[in-house]
Design a protein around this motif. Sequence first.
Motif, PDB file in Angstrom:
ATOM      1  N   LEU A 110       0.830  -1.198   0.000  1.00 15.51           N
ATOM      2  CA  LEU A 110       0.000   0.000   0.000  1.00 15.51           C
ATOM      3  C   LEU A 110       0.870   1.255   0.000  1.00 15.51           C
ATOM      4  CD1 LEU A 110      -2.792   1.241   0.096  1.00 15.51           C
ATOM      5  CD2 LEU A 110      -2.742   1.037   2.589  1.00 15.51           C
ATOM      6  N   ALA A 111       1.979   1.213   0.721  1.00 20.77           N
ATOM      7  CA  ALA A 111       2.890   2.351   0.734  1.00 20.77           C
ATOM      8  C   ALA A 111       3.489   2.592  -0.650  1.00 20.77           C
ATOM      9  CB  ALA A 111       3.999   2.120   1.757  1.00 20.77           C
ATOM     10  N   GLN A 112       3.817   1.524  -1.359  1.00 20.79           N
ATOM     11  CA  GLN A 112       4.396   1.660  -2.697  1.00 20.79           C
ATOM     12  C   GLN A 112       3.392   2.246  -3.685  1.00 20.79           C
ATOM     13  OE1 GLN A 112       5.844  -2.434  -3.269  1.00 20.79           O
ATOM     14  NE2 GLN A 112       7.923  -1.603  -3.321  1.00 20.79           N
ATOM     15  N   THR A 113       2.175   1.705  -3.672  1.00 23.30           N
ATOM     16  CA  THR A 113       1.172   2.206  -4.616  1.00 23.30           C
ATOM     17  C   THR A 113       0.798   3.651  -4.297  1.00 23.30           C
ATOM     18  OG1 THR A 113      -0.582   1.260  -3.216  1.00 23.30           O
ATOM     19  CG2 THR A 113       0.232  -0.089  -5.043  1.00 23.30           C
ATOM     20  N   THR A 114       0.664   3.968  -3.015  1.00 24.04           N
ATOM     21  CA  THR A 114       0.332   5.351  -2.630  1.00 24.04           C
ATOM     22  C   THR A 114       1.454   6.303  -3.015  1.00 24.04           C
ATOM     23  OG1 THR A 114      -0.948   4.492  -0.761  1.00 24.04           O
ATOM     24  CG2 THR A 114      -0.394   6.824  -0.741  1.00 24.04           C
ATOM     25  N   MET A 115       2.691   5.855  -2.832  1.00 23.69           N
ATOM     26  CA  MET A 115       3.822   6.703  -3.181  1.00 23.69           C
ATOM     27  C   MET A 115       3.862   6.957  -4.687  1.00 23.69           C
ATOM     28  SD  MET A 115       7.810   6.281  -2.096  1.00 23.69           S
ATOM     29  CE  MET A 115       7.894   4.596  -2.701  1.00 23.69           C
ATOM     30  N   ARG A 116       3.617   5.937  -5.499  1.00 20.45           N
ATOM     31  CA  ARG A 116       3.587   6.132  -6.949  1.00 20.45           C
ATOM     32  C   ARG A 116       2.498   7.124  -7.345  1.00 20.45           C
ATOM     33  NH1 ARG A 116       4.574   0.449  -7.342  1.00 20.45           N
ATOM     34  NH2 ARG A 116       2.333   0.088  -7.551  1.00 20.45           N
ATOM     35  N   ILE A 138       1.184  10.362   2.274  1.00 17.43           N
ATOM     36  CA  ILE A 138       1.262   8.896   2.231  1.00 17.43           C
ATOM     37  C   ILE A 138       0.797   8.293   3.547  1.00 17.43           C
ATOM     38  CG2 ILE A 138       2.842   6.945   2.037  1.00 17.43           C
ATOM     39  CD1 ILE A 138       4.499   8.592   0.088  1.00 17.43           C
ATOM     40  N   VAL A 139       1.202   8.888   4.661  1.00 19.66           N
ATOM     41  CA  VAL A 139       0.773   8.392   5.980  1.00 19.66           C
ATOM     42  C   VAL A 139      -0.747   8.466   6.102  1.00 19.66           C
ATOM     43  CG1 VAL A 139       0.805   8.884   8.454  1.00 19.66           C
ATOM     44  CG2 VAL A 139       2.932   8.875   7.157  1.00 19.66           C
ATOM     45  N   ARG A 140      -1.327   9.575   5.676  1.00 24.20           N
ATOM     46  CA  ARG A 140      -2.786   9.746   5.787  1.00 24.20           C
ATOM     47  C   ARG A 140      -3.521   8.718   4.933  1.00 24.20           C
ATOM     48  NH1 ARG A 140      -2.758  14.543   4.619  1.00 24.20           N
ATOM     49  NH2 ARG A 140      -3.297  14.455   2.404  1.00 24.20           N
ATOM     50  N   GLU A 141      -3.054   8.490   3.711  1.00 21.78           N
ATOM     51  CA  GLU A 141      -3.709   7.529   2.830  1.00 21.78           C
ATOM     52  C   GLU A 141      -3.606   6.108   3.375  1.00 21.78           C
ATOM     53  OE1 GLU A 141      -5.510   8.176   0.188  1.00 21.78           O
ATOM     54  OE2 GLU A 141      -5.181  10.346   0.270  1.00 21.78           O
ATOM     55  N   TYR A 156       5.756   7.993   7.619  1.00 24.20           N
ATOM     56  CA  TYR A 156       6.419   7.441   6.448  1.00 24.20           C
ATOM     57  C   TYR A 156       7.546   8.398   6.075  1.00 24.20           C
ATOM     58  CZ  TYR A 156       7.288   5.779   1.714  1.00 24.20           C
ATOM     59  OH  TYR A 156       7.883   5.291   0.586  1.00 24.20           O
ATOM     60  N   GLU A 157       8.695   7.856   5.761  1.00 23.84           N
ATOM     61  CA  GLU A 157       9.852   8.675   5.430  1.00 23.84           C
ATOM     62  C   GLU A 157      10.398   8.252   4.065  1.00 23.84           C
ATOM     63  OE1 GLU A 157      10.947  11.210   7.035  1.00 23.84           O
ATOM     64  OE2 GLU A 157       9.789  10.995   8.902  1.00 23.84           O
ATOM     65  N   VAL A 158      10.443   9.226   3.134  1.00 21.07           N
ATOM     66  CA  VAL A 158      11.112   8.973   1.859  1.00 21.07           C
ATOM     67  C   VAL A 158      12.614   8.958   2.107  1.00 21.07           C
ATOM     68  CG1 VAL A 158      11.559   9.850  -0.455  1.00 21.07           C
ATOM     69  CG2 VAL A 158       9.253  10.009   0.517  1.00 21.07           C
ATOM     70  N   ALA A 159      13.253   7.851   1.839  1.00 16.37           N
ATOM     71  CA  ALA A 159      14.678   7.707   2.151  1.00 16.37           C
ATOM     72  C   ALA A 159      15.555   8.277   1.043  1.00 16.37           C
ATOM     73  CB  ALA A 159      15.021   6.241   2.404  1.00 16.37           C
ATOM     74  N   ASN A 160      15.373   7.763  -0.171  1.00 12.96           N
ATOM     75  CA  ASN A 160      16.231   8.172  -1.285  1.00 12.96           C
ATOM     76  C   ASN A 160      15.379   8.493  -2.505  1.00 12.96           C
ATOM     77  OD1 ASN A 160      18.910   7.618  -0.031  1.00 12.96           O
ATOM     78  ND2 ASN A 160      18.121   5.517  -0.013  1.00 12.96           N
TER      79      ASN A 160
END
Length: 302
Positions: A110-116, A138-141, A156-160
């Motif tokens: 879910l984190a990957q799809t929301t981030m995309r 992303i955290v809210r979604e 949620y933290e975007v690393a790179n």
Amino acid sequence: MVYITLLILVLMFLAKIFFVIVPMRESFVVERLGKFRTVFEPGLHLIIPFIDRIAYRHEIREQVFDIPAQHCITKDNIQVEIDGLVYLKVMDPKLASYGIGDYRLAAINLAQTTMRSEVGKLSLGEIFSERETLNETIVREIDEASESWGIKMFRYEVANIAPSEHVVKTLEKQMVAERDRRAEITLATAEKEAKINISEGERQESINHSVGERQRRINIAEGRAQEISLLADAQSQGIAMVAEAINKPGGDKAIKMRLVDQFVGELGRIMDGSDISVLPSEMARVKGIFEGVDQVSKTFKN
């Protein structure tokens, strides 16, 4: 002694069968005959052997999962590779056991799809400048979607964020061009300020010269005026003294003698400077001169 040892072993075996100790960091989901019975919180609990069983063990501490790197397309059609970290916690062990098959895998996907999805709404520059906004979105979604899973998404933290090699080269050229442009602007601004300072200096120098020249002329004029005033005062005092001398006894005779002496002296100077002897045609009128002097003396006396 043997009986005591056997008794202890039997008690230990029964305790292991009838009792379960839940660690402080975990929660156990217990089923009875295949159906959910209860949730064991940390501590000592009694179970019925062969009827009750521990179906699920859940970590109740906050957990962190690594989100694998994935390719995303930004709003300005630039491909970037982004990975991150997700922090969550099991809030309801029952829902975490029966509401979703594997909440860990589900949270990561879910984190990957929301981030995309969110990255596709932003340009490359906005991703770097608004990383905090992206994390909060992303955290809210994920939190809304995972409410029925019995878990809580904390952050949620975007690393790179790694653009493609072609994009990196393009950005480097753009940065070089931007630095050159700023350098040219800085040089132009400095040159402009230098010219302004030079013109201001020349202007101030001209003003100073004109002020100095004006002051010099004023000083000369004041000096001449003062000189004229002093000469006028001196002449006035001289005339006054002459008038006072004439009014004294014998003053008119002295004036006559002085004028005759000056006349004779001037006449001698003229004759000395001439190549020929010159005799003024008005010598016959010398008597008239003395009579004129006499009239001047009378005027001072009156």
